[in-house]
Design a protein around this motif. Structure first.
Motif, PDB file in Angstrom:
ATOM      1  N   GLY A  30       0.699  -1.292  -0.214  1.00  0.00           N
ATOM      2  CA  GLY A  30       0.453   0.371  -0.556  1.00  0.00           C
ATOM      3  C   GLY A  30       1.175   1.157   0.084  1.00  0.00           C
ATOM      4  O   GLY A  30       0.637   2.305   0.574  1.00  0.00           O
ATOM      5  N   GLY A  31       2.301   1.057  -0.395  1.00  0.00           N
ATOM      6  CA  GLY A  31       3.011   2.171  -0.898  1.00  0.00           C
ATOM      7  C   GLY A  31       3.957   2.653   1.169  1.00  0.00           C
ATOM      8  O   GLY A  31       4.159   4.185   0.825  1.00  0.00           O
ATOM      9  N   ILE A  32       3.514   1.888   1.809  1.00  0.00           N
ATOM     10  CA  ILE A  32       4.418   1.522   3.058  1.00  0.00           C
ATOM     11  C   ILE A  32       5.700   0.782   2.512  1.00  0.00           C
ATOM     12  O   ILE A  32       5.246  -1.248   2.847  1.00  0.00           O
ATOM     13  CB  ILE A  32       3.618   1.796   3.964  1.00  0.00           C
ATOM     14  CG1 ILE A  32       2.585   2.947   4.319  1.00  0.00           C
ATOM     15  CG2 ILE A  32       4.656   2.453   5.529  1.00  0.00           C
ATOM     16  CD1 ILE A  32       1.656   3.088   4.743  1.00  0.00           C
ATOM     17  N   TYR A  33       7.043   1.101   3.736  1.00  0.00           N
ATOM     18  CA  TYR A  33       7.429   0.099   3.283  1.00  0.00           C
ATOM     19  C   TYR A  33       8.015  -0.626   4.467  1.00  0.00           C
ATOM     20  O   TYR A  33       7.842   0.467   5.394  1.00  0.00           O
ATOM     21  CB  TYR A  33       9.097   0.788   2.570  1.00  0.00           C
ATOM     22  CG  TYR A  33       8.713   1.046   1.637  1.00  0.00           C
ATOM     23  CD1 TYR A  33       9.043   0.627   0.348  1.00  0.00           C
ATOM     24  CD2 TYR A  33       8.403   2.300   0.941  1.00  0.00           C
ATOM     25  CE1 TYR A  33       9.306   1.042  -0.875  1.00  0.00           C
ATOM     26  CE2 TYR A  33       8.127   2.812  -0.489  1.00  0.00           C
ATOM     27  CZ  TYR A  33       8.622   2.540  -1.511  1.00  0.00           C
ATOM     28  OH  TYR A  33       8.561   2.883  -2.842  1.00  0.00           O
ATOM     29  N   TYR A  34       7.928  -1.881   4.338  1.00  0.00           N
ATOM     30  CA  TYR A  34       8.597  -2.316   6.262  1.00  0.00           C
ATOM     31  C   TYR A  34       9.583  -3.413   6.082  1.00  0.00           C
ATOM     32  O   TYR A  34       9.933  -4.034   4.943  1.00  0.00           O
ATOM     33  CB  TYR A  34       6.930  -3.758   6.302  1.00  0.00           C
ATOM     34  CG  TYR A  34       5.473  -2.540   6.312  1.00  0.00           C
ATOM     35  CD1 TYR A  34       4.826  -2.114   7.496  1.00  0.00           C
ATOM     36  CD2 TYR A  34       4.862  -2.384   4.772  1.00  0.00           C
ATOM     37  CE1 TYR A  34       4.102  -1.393   7.243  1.00  0.00           C
ATOM     38  CE2 TYR A  34       4.056  -1.715   5.303  1.00  0.00           C
ATOM     39  CZ  TYR A  34       3.300  -1.644   6.317  1.00  0.00           C
ATOM     40  OH  TYR A  34       2.156  -1.046   6.236  1.00  0.00           O
ATOM     41  N   ASN A  35      10.243  -3.233   7.249  1.00  0.00           N
ATOM     42  CA  ASN A  35      11.062  -4.791   7.312  1.00  0.00           C
ATOM     43  C   ASN A  35      10.794  -5.150   9.205  1.00  0.00           C
ATOM     44  O   ASN A  35      10.026  -4.755   9.480  1.00  0.00           O
ATOM     45  CB  ASN A  35      12.422  -3.702   8.839  1.00  0.00           C
ATOM     46  CG  ASN A  35      13.407  -3.450   7.393  1.00  0.00           C
ATOM     47  OD1 ASN A  35      13.252  -3.587   5.951  1.00  0.00           O
ATOM     48  ND2 ASN A  35      13.809  -2.287   7.222  1.00  0.00           N
TER      49      ASN A  35
END
Length: 79
Positions: A30-35
């Motif tokens: 959704g356009g959000i980057y995660y680790n």
């Protein structure tokens, strides 16, 4: 002679490998980057897209979900 070259370039190559990982993200949704959160198989945290000079940073009102699903697995996004 070959051993000397390897010893000379090994720290450079190792440093580049670590810096590439430091700029990476694990997945985008959704356009959000995660680790992935270290030592957890159920939590993730928000990060950036891995290229700080690209100008692709978050701005304005960004709604961070409480959970995110990636590869058919749901992860919690703690505050």
């Amino acid at each position: 002679m070959m051993k000397t070259r390897v010893q000379k370039w090994l720290p450079v190559i190792t440093g580049l490998m670590f810096s590439m990982h430091a700029l990476a993200y694990d997945f985008e949704s959704g356009g959000i980057y995660y680790n992935y959160k270290e030592f957890s198989d159920s939590e993730v945290y928000v990060t950036h897209n891995g290229t700080p000079y690209s100008g692709n940073s978050y701005s304005g009102h960004v709604k961070i979900p409480k959970t995110v699903t990636y590869n058919s697995k749901m992860y919690r996004v703690p505050k």
